[in-house]
Scaffold this active site. Structure first.
Site, PDB file in Angstrom:
ATOM      1  N   LYS A  22       0.862  -1.186   0.000  1.00 39.66           N
ATOM      2  CA  LYS A  22       0.000   0.000   0.000  1.00 39.66           C
ATOM      3  C   LYS A  22       0.894   1.230   0.000  1.00 39.66           C
ATOM      4  O   LYS A  22       2.035   1.187   0.463  1.00 39.66           O
ATOM      5  CB  LYS A  22      -0.904   0.026   1.235  1.00 39.66           C
ATOM      6  CG  LYS A  22      -2.207   0.772   1.038  1.00 39.66           C
ATOM      7  CD  LYS A  22      -3.195  -0.031   0.193  1.00 39.66           C
ATOM      8  CE  LYS A  22      -4.530   0.691   0.063  1.00 39.66           C
ATOM      9  NZ  LYS A  22      -5.522  -0.112  -0.674  1.00 39.66           N
ATOM     10  N   ASP A  57      -6.841   4.275  -4.990  1.00 29.95           N
ATOM     11  CA  ASP A  57      -7.537   4.160  -3.702  1.00 29.95           C
ATOM     12  C   ASP A  57      -8.210   5.508  -3.490  1.00 29.95           C
ATOM     13  O   ASP A  57      -8.421   6.255  -4.457  1.00 29.95           O
ATOM     14  CB  ASP A  57      -6.547   3.812  -2.583  1.00 29.95           C
ATOM     15  CG  ASP A  57      -7.229   3.351  -1.297  1.00 29.95           C
ATOM     16  OD1 ASP A  57      -7.431   4.191  -0.400  1.00 29.95           O
ATOM     17  OD2 ASP A  57      -7.576   2.167  -1.184  1.00 29.95           O
TER      18      ASP A  57
END
Length: 447
Positions: free
Chosen positions: A126, A166
């Site tokens: 991430k 995201d």
């Protein structure tokens, strides 16, 4: 057993004591996985979970860019490469002022399990920045993305680390990021997913997280002999995930009552039908307006400022906004009003206390690492198409997405069914995700 879990969590807290979101994610996994480890000699004594909570690599860097006024701005960029035991790191980039190491480590840790559950060969990672795209011009966002990729490019690659979008990173941002990567690397590779249809993107990818969440909820409902037909559904968020979750709910015969953003939520007692949802998509995706602008066109709806929509009575709740948005009092309100199913479209949107309330009531509850895995699953399908230099049809991708969500549901049933028949989807998802990664780590030795 409690002493073993506590000893493990104390050690993790000692190393990461200031990272509350990360500790919350680790605690949820530890409470379900450590008992399984103790019962299975192949894993016991190998410190596999301790190795999994330590990122393989944490990258933090400075991002300097010039705004439209000619002033130099400075942001922080991050990439957490958590675990690559089963494939290259895979996970989104988040651009939001709340981004910090704790949030990204929690997201990367969750991503390891989520990617494992898809059965596709993807590790977990991430990244992102504390940059806020809201209020910025397209040129400012382009300059930031180019500066961000100017550092990130050296740490990623189609066989190393494949980022996606995201919160705050949509098709526009992915385009700017990919353009700079292509220029620097002098190669056209599938190093980012969520790309445009004309340059390597996959059909269904924008819809995948929302669609997948609904497909998973549908599987849960089927275990009770039910479906979405005629069910009232409360959804939080109004971005990509919420929009397409709402779209799929409508296609399956459900009635969507709410959508929200950080300013509050709208409640339309008549239901947010396909026409109204298309209007929301225009407001949010084109005009980038706040959700309360919905009332300008549909004045019979209500806008509740500064609150989440969990006070509205419903059959099904789908938190699709952000982490820790649904608290214990929200869970109690949902249960009191007859909610029978909660499927998380966001990452860890329910607090530990809220999840405990759902489990105590024994309603259907799906954690995000299972129910929202459709997004990364379709990113994996995009990677496959890029490698093949080929594009599947919309129906083909949608069919594969349904199959993957069905397989995840089966894994949760396998590892999460209690003696009384109740399915603890949290335990099922955690153990199923752990087993695949743990087996790969054992096979590869201490590395």
């Amino acid at each position: 057993m409690k002493s073993k879990v506590k000893a493990f969590l104390d050690l993790v807290k000692e190393r990461n004591g200031h990272e509350s979101e990360f500790l919350q994610a680790v605690e949820e996994v530890a409470e379900t996985v450590i008992p399984y480890i103790v019962e299975n000699d192949i894993y016991y004594g190998k410190n596999i979970l301790l190795r999994m909570v330590e990122p393989e690599r944490v990258i933090m860097f400075r991002v300097c860019w010039v705004d439209d006024a000619g002033e130099i701005q400075v942001n922080r960029g991050y990439r957490i490469q958590m675990n690559s035991a089963i494939g290259p790191y895979k996970g989104g980039l988040r651009f939001h002022p709340t981004v910090n190491l704790s949030i990204l480590k929690f997201l990367a840790f969750e991503q390891v399990f989520k990617n494992s559950l898809t059965t596709l060969p993807m590790g977990g990672g991430k990244g992102g920045s504390d940059f806020d795209p809201k209020g910025k011009s397209d040129n400012e966002i382009m300059r930031f993305c180019h500066a961000f990729m100017g550092e990130l490019f050296r740490h990623i690659g189609h066989n190393t680390d494949v980022p996606a979008g995201d919160i705050g990173v949509g098709a526009r941002e992915i385009g700017f990021l990919f353009g700079m990567y292509k220029k620097i690397s002098n190669g056209f590779t599938g190093v980012l997913t969520g790309k445009g249809m004309s340059w390597g993107g996959s059909l269904i990818r924008p819809e995948a997280t929302g669609y997948g969440t609904v497909y998973f909820a549908q599987k849960m409902l089927e275990t009770k002999g039910q479906d979405f037909e005629g069910k009232s559904v409360v959804i939080s968020g109004s971005g990509n995930v919420a929009q397409y979750a709402a779209e799929k709910v409508l296609q399956l015969g459900g009635k969507v009552l709410t959508l929200s953003d950080s300013s509050g939520y709208i409640y339309d007692a008549d239901g947010i039908n396909a026409e109204k949802l298309a209007h929301v998509m225009e407001l949010k995706n084109v005009k980038r307006a706040r959700i309360n602008a919905y009332l300008d066109t549909y004045p019979n709806a209500k806008f509740v400022k500064g609150k989440t929509p969990w006070e509205i009575g419903c059959d099904i709740a789908m938190p699709c906004a952000t982490q820790n948005e649904l608290h214990e009092n929200d869970a109690e309100a949902l249960l009191k009003n007859g909610c029978i199913c909660v499927a998380e479209g966001a990452n860890m949107p329910s607090t530990k206390e809220a999840v405990a309330a759902f489990h105590k009531a024994k309603i259907l509850f799906a954690p995000g690492k299972a129910s929202n895995a459709g997004g990364v699953a379709t990113s994996g399908l995009e990677m496959t198409q890029n490698s093949l230099r080929f594009k599947w049809t919309r129906d083909e991708v949608d069919s594969k997405l349904k199959d993957i969500m069905g397989d995840i549901h089966k894994s949760c049933i396998e590892y999460g069914t209690d003696d009384d028949g109740y399915v603890d989807y949290v335990r099922g998802a955690n153990i199923a995700g752990f087993v695949k990664v743990a087996d790969a780590m054992l096979a590869q030795g201490v590395v």
